[in-house]
Enzyme design. Structure first.
Site, PDB file in Angstrom:
ATOM      1  N   PRO A  44      46.616   5.465  56.591  1.00 33.28           N
ATOM      2  CA  PRO A  44      46.633   6.342  55.413  1.00 33.28           C
ATOM      3  C   PRO A  44      46.463   5.568  54.102  1.00 33.28           C
ATOM      4  O   PRO A  44      45.755   6.025  53.192  1.00 33.28           O
ATOM      5  CB  PRO A  44      48.004   7.023  55.498  1.00 33.28           C
ATOM      6  CG  PRO A  44      48.309   7.035  56.958  1.00 33.28           C
ATOM      7  CD  PRO A  44      47.792   5.702  57.449  1.00 33.28           C
ATOM      8  N   TYR A  45      47.096   4.405  54.005  1.00 33.43           N
ATOM      9  CA  TYR A  45      46.921   3.572  52.801  1.00 33.43           C
ATOM     10  C   TYR A  45      45.465   3.155  52.648  1.00 33.43           C
ATOM     11  O   TYR A  45      44.886   3.269  51.551  1.00 33.43           O
ATOM     12  CB  TYR A  45      47.817   2.338  52.903  1.00 33.43           C
ATOM     13  CG  TYR A  45      47.606   1.332  51.787  1.00 33.43           C
ATOM     14  CD1 TYR A  45      48.018   1.610  50.496  1.00 33.43           C
ATOM     15  CD2 TYR A  45      47.000   0.103  52.042  1.00 33.43           C
ATOM     16  CE1 TYR A  45      47.825   0.693  49.466  1.00 33.43           C
ATOM     17  CE2 TYR A  45      46.808  -0.819  51.029  1.00 33.43           C
ATOM     18  CZ  TYR A  45      47.220  -0.528  49.741  1.00 33.43           C
ATOM     19  OH  TYR A  45      47.023  -1.425  48.728  1.00 33.43           O
ATOM     20  N   GLY A  46      44.849   2.693  53.736  1.00 30.32           N
ATOM     21  CA  GLY A  46      43.438   2.316  53.683  1.00 30.32           C
ATOM     22  C   GLY A  46      42.551   3.483  53.300  1.00 30.32           C
ATOM     23  O   GLY A  46      41.557   3.325  52.584  1.00 30.32           O
TER      24      GLY A  46
END
Length: 255
Positions: free
Chosen positions: A159-161
């Site tokens: 999700p961060y990526g």
């Protein structure tokens, strides 16, 4: 004469870590630096103090970038700060550095965490840019801080990526949209950089540092000044013919 004399730079998330390194570098080279912070006012004031101690100029401004009104809040704070400095409410360099991390994978992330991740990492840069475009001088620079995790990621960082991948798409699109004004828009992708948060992670995860260094061509962790040097180049006249690009600043991680 320093290469950023008579320029104004806004660096978001500059109270610590990479953002502080970028702010201090731009200030050292002559820019009036607007040091943004979300909650760490003391850290932002330390950044300002360091810049001023070296003969530079800086002011701290606070705004919660997770708020739907982030752009409005930051713009108002910017206007107030620059008016107090006796300079026009215009900027030459805009660095979107502020971001929140997450190590929650698709199976663990909550809707609340997802919303905050995309609010700070994607929505805020978009609407802050929108709000500041009338104040961004022609020939200016926008630099977005992404991550090496858009190239090589892990399930726990997906999700961060994803949020940083959106920032990279924004980079390319804005480069086309603003090219006619001579404004360049680029992104910088750091790898693991030795800052308070990552040092804490390494203490909590024995062997993590050795693993990361072993996968990095230059055989060490990054430092904030490594990233600041890349940003300073892109912000300078030397970077005038580079736009819409993602500069990998991971030290050759996982190549």
């Amino acid at each position: 004469m320093s290469r950023f004399d008579a320029t104004t730079a806004l660096v978001t998330g500059a109270s610590k870590g990479i953002g502080r390194g970028i702010a201090e570098r731009l200030g050292h080279e002559g820019a009036l630096v607007v040091v943004h912070y979300g909650t760490d006012r003391e850290g932002a004031e330390e950044t300002v103090h360091t810049i001023e101690k070296e003969g530079g100029r800086a002011v701290a401004v606070g705004a919660d970038l997770s708020s739907p009104k982030a752009a409005e809040l930051l713009t108002a704070a910017l206007d107030t700060a620059l008016e107090a400095e006796g300079v026009a409410s215009e900027i030459d360099i805009l660095v979107h550095n502020a971001g929140v991390g997450s190590s929650s994978g698709v199976g663990e992330i909550t809707e609340e965490e997802y919303d905050r991740l995309f609010a700070v990492n994607v929505r805020a840069p978009l609407f802050i840019t929108q709000a500041l475009l009338p104040r961004l001088r022609d020939g200016g620079r926008i630099i977005n801080i992404s991550t090496g995790l858009t190239r090589v990621t892990t399930p726990s960082m997906l999700p961060y990526g994803m949020s940083k991948g959106a920032l990279e798409v924004f980079t390319r699109g804005m480069a086309v949209e603003l090219g006619h004004r001579g404004i360049t828009v680029n992104a910088v992708a750091p790898g693991l950089v030795s800052v308070d948060r990552t040092e804490r992670q390494m203490r909590e995860n024995p062997g993590m540092q050795e693993s990361v260094v072993g996968l990095t061509a230059l055989q060490r962790l990054g430092r904030p000044d490594d990233i600041a040097s890349v940003v300073a180049f892109l912000a300078s006249d030397d970077g005038r013919w580079i736009t819409g690009q993602l500069v990998d600043a991971t030290g050759g991680a996982r190549i």
